[in-house]
Design a protein around this motif. Structure first.
Motif, PDB file in Angstrom:
ATOM      1  N   LYS A 130       0.843  -1.209   0.000  1.00 13.76           N
ATOM      2  CA  LYS A 130       0.000   0.000   0.000  1.00 13.76           C
ATOM      3  C   LYS A 130       0.876   1.257   0.000  1.00 13.76           C
ATOM      4  O   LYS A 130       0.546   2.248  -0.653  1.00 13.76           O
ATOM      5  CB  LYS A 130      -0.934   0.017   1.204  1.00 13.76           C
ATOM      6  N   LEU A 131       1.980   1.205   0.750  1.00 13.84           N
ATOM      7  CA  LEU A 131       2.877   2.364   0.771  1.00 13.84           C
ATOM      8  C   LEU A 131       3.503   2.590  -0.605  1.00 13.84           C
ATOM      9  O   LEU A 131       3.642   3.733  -1.046  1.00 13.84           O
ATOM     10  CB  LEU A 131       3.963   2.185   1.825  1.00 13.84           C
ATOM     11  N   VAL A 132       3.876   1.512  -1.265  1.00 14.96           N
ATOM     12  CA  VAL A 132       4.422   1.629  -2.619  1.00 14.96           C
ATOM     13  C   VAL A 132       3.389   2.279  -3.537  1.00 14.96           C
ATOM     14  O   VAL A 132       3.710   3.186  -4.312  1.00 14.96           O
ATOM     15  CB  VAL A 132       4.846   0.239  -3.165  1.00 14.96           C
ATOM     16  N   GLU A 133       2.144   1.838  -3.448  1.00 13.52           N
ATOM     17  CA  GLU A 133       1.078   2.409  -4.288  1.00 13.52           C
ATOM     18  C   GLU A 133       0.869   3.890  -3.975  1.00 13.52           C
ATOM     19  O   GLU A 133       0.692   4.704  -4.890  1.00 13.52           O
ATOM     20  CB  GLU A 133      -0.217   1.621  -4.091  1.00 13.52           C
ATOM     21  N   LYS A 134       0.905   4.250  -2.700  1.00 11.49           N
ATOM     22  CA  LYS A 134       0.727   5.661  -2.324  1.00 11.49           C
ATOM     23  C   LYS A 134       1.884   6.524  -2.823  1.00 11.49           C
ATOM     24  O   LYS A 134       1.706   7.709  -3.090  1.00 11.49           O
ATOM     25  CB  LYS A 134       0.558   5.792  -0.817  1.00 11.49           C
ATOM     26  N   MET A 135       3.064   5.938  -2.930  1.00  9.01           N
ATOM     27  CA  MET A 135       4.207   6.684  -3.455  1.00  9.01           C
ATOM     28  C   MET A 135       3.954   7.127  -4.898  1.00  9.01           C
ATOM     29  O   MET A 135       4.560   8.082  -5.367  1.00  9.01           O
ATOM     30  CB  MET A 135       5.485   5.843  -3.385  1.00  9.01           C
ATOM     31  N   GLY A 136       3.045   6.450  -5.595  1.00 12.89           N
ATOM     32  CA  GLY A 136       2.700   6.839  -6.958  1.00 12.89           C
ATOM     33  C   GLY A 136       2.070   8.215  -7.056  1.00 12.89           C
ATOM     34  O   GLY A 136       2.048   8.829  -8.122  1.00 12.89           O
ATOM     35  N   SER A 137       1.565   8.747  -5.924  1.00  8.97           N
ATOM     36  CA  SER A 137       0.954  10.077  -5.938  1.00  8.97           C
ATOM     37  C   SER A 137       1.983  11.188  -5.708  1.00  8.97           C
ATOM     38  O   SER A 137       1.653  12.366  -5.769  1.00  8.97           O
ATOM     39  CB  SER A 137      -0.150  10.169  -4.881  1.00  8.97           C
ATOM     40  N   VAL A 138       3.233  10.789  -5.448  1.00  8.79           N
ATOM     41  CA  VAL A 138       4.306  11.763  -5.232  1.00  8.79           C
ATOM     42  C   VAL A 138       5.119  11.846  -6.514  1.00  8.79           C
ATOM     43  O   VAL A 138       5.474  10.826  -7.105  1.00  8.79           O
ATOM     44  CB  VAL A 138       5.196  11.334  -4.038  1.00  8.79           C
ATOM     45  N   ASP A 139       5.410  13.057  -6.961  1.00 11.28           N
ATOM     46  CA  ASP A 139       6.152  13.244  -8.209  1.00 11.28           C
ATOM     47  C   ASP A 139       7.482  12.495  -8.199  1.00 11.28           C
ATOM     48  O   ASP A 139       8.330  12.730  -7.329  1.00 11.28           O
ATOM     49  CB  ASP A 139       6.426  14.729  -8.460  1.00 11.28           C
ATOM     50  N   LEU A 140       7.626  11.598  -9.174  1.00 14.88           N
ATOM     51  CA  LEU A 140       8.854  10.827  -9.318  1.00 14.88           C
ATOM     52  C   LEU A 140      10.023  11.779  -9.538  1.00 14.88           C
ATOM     53  O   LEU A 140       9.903  12.785 -10.226  1.00 14.88           O
ATOM     54  CB  LEU A 140       8.717   9.868 -10.513  1.00 14.88           C
ATOM     55  N   PHE A 141      11.135  11.497  -8.941  1.00 11.03           N
ATOM     56  CA  PHE A 141      12.372  12.277  -9.026  1.00 11.03           C
ATOM     57  C   PHE A 141      12.318  13.601  -8.266  1.00 11.03           C
ATOM     58  O   PHE A 141      13.241  14.394  -8.349  1.00 11.03           O
ATOM     59  CB  PHE A 141      12.803  12.527 -10.485  1.00 11.03           C
ATOM     60  N   SER A 142      11.241  13.849  -7.521  1.00 10.02           N
ATOM     61  CA  SER A 142      11.174  15.060  -6.697  1.00 10.02           C
ATOM     62  C   SER A 142      11.897  14.818  -5.380  1.00 10.02           C
ATOM     63  O   SER A 142      12.156  13.665  -4.989  1.00 10.02           O
ATOM     64  CB  SER A 142       9.714  15.433  -6.418  1.00 10.02           C
ATOM     65  N   ASP A 143      12.216  15.904  -4.679  1.00 12.04           N
ATOM     66  CA  ASP A 143      12.829  15.763  -3.357  1.00 12.04           C
ATOM     67  C   ASP A 143      11.891  15.009  -2.418  1.00 12.04           C
ATOM     68  O   ASP A 143      12.347  14.179  -1.621  1.00 12.04           O
ATOM     69  CB  ASP A 143      13.163  17.128  -2.755  1.00 12.04           C
ATOM     70  N   ALA A 144      10.593  15.282  -2.507  1.00 10.53           N
ATOM     71  CA  ALA A 144       9.622  14.608  -1.636  1.00 10.53           C
ATOM     72  C   ALA A 144       9.635  13.100  -1.887  1.00 10.53           C
ATOM     73  O   ALA A 144       9.634  12.305  -0.938  1.00 10.53           O
ATOM     74  CB  ALA A 144       8.219  15.171  -1.863  1.00 10.53           C
TER      75      ALA A 144
END
Length: 152
Positions: free
Chosen positions: A57-71
């Motif tokens: 679920k955490l991996v899936e939620k990471m999909g909502s964070v811009d890839l390659f961003s600092d966040a």
């Protein structure tokens, strides 16, 4: 979804082995990994633990964070780089790695604390202090849950 409730205190042996409470193990039955995932807590000297499904679920939620961003970089390294898959042995024990033991300041006992879809592992005295403070804050702020409309 696994559900973790209650608190249990178990001894840690000299090899770092500790029994995961039977009710917690039962809640994890049927997952793709016969054990738990544990990672250092972000806010407290405790370990956050769950089944492998929670990590997915955490991996899936990471999909909502811009890839390659600092966040994305900060979250992904914080969540996944120190997470450990800890398999159950034949007696329902796990072996806690030294780094996780040090983070939670565990010595000879571990308190397993149900937190709904996850559980945490605390040094027992630290848990009691944290629980008392959390209860005080909740009462002081008058925290409640809204009624969901009753049974159907």
């Amino acid at each position: 979804m696994a559900l973790f409730i209650d608190t249990f205190v178990n001894r840690i042996d000299k090899k770092g082995r500790v029994s995961v409470p039977a009710t917690f193990r039962a809640a994890l039955t049927g997952q793709n990994f016969n054990g738990i995932v544990a990672l250092p807590g972000f806010r407290y000297d405790a370990l956050q633990c769950a089944g492998i499904d929670w990590m997915q679920k955490l991996v899936e939620k990471m999909g909502s964070v811009d890839l390659f961003s600092d966040a994305h970089d900060d979250l992904s390294i914080t969540l996944f780089s120190e997470a450990k898959q800890l398999a159950f042995d034949g007696e329902g024990r796990i072996v806690l790695p030294e780094g996780l033991i040090a983070h939670a300041k565990l010595v000879d006992e571990a308190a397993f604390v149900g937190r709904g879809e996850i559980f945490e592992i605390w040094q027992p005295a630290a848990l009691e202090a944290h629980r008392a403070e959390a209860r005080r804050r909740a009462l002081e702020k008058g925290m409640t849950l809204k009624n969901g409309g009753g049974a159907q």
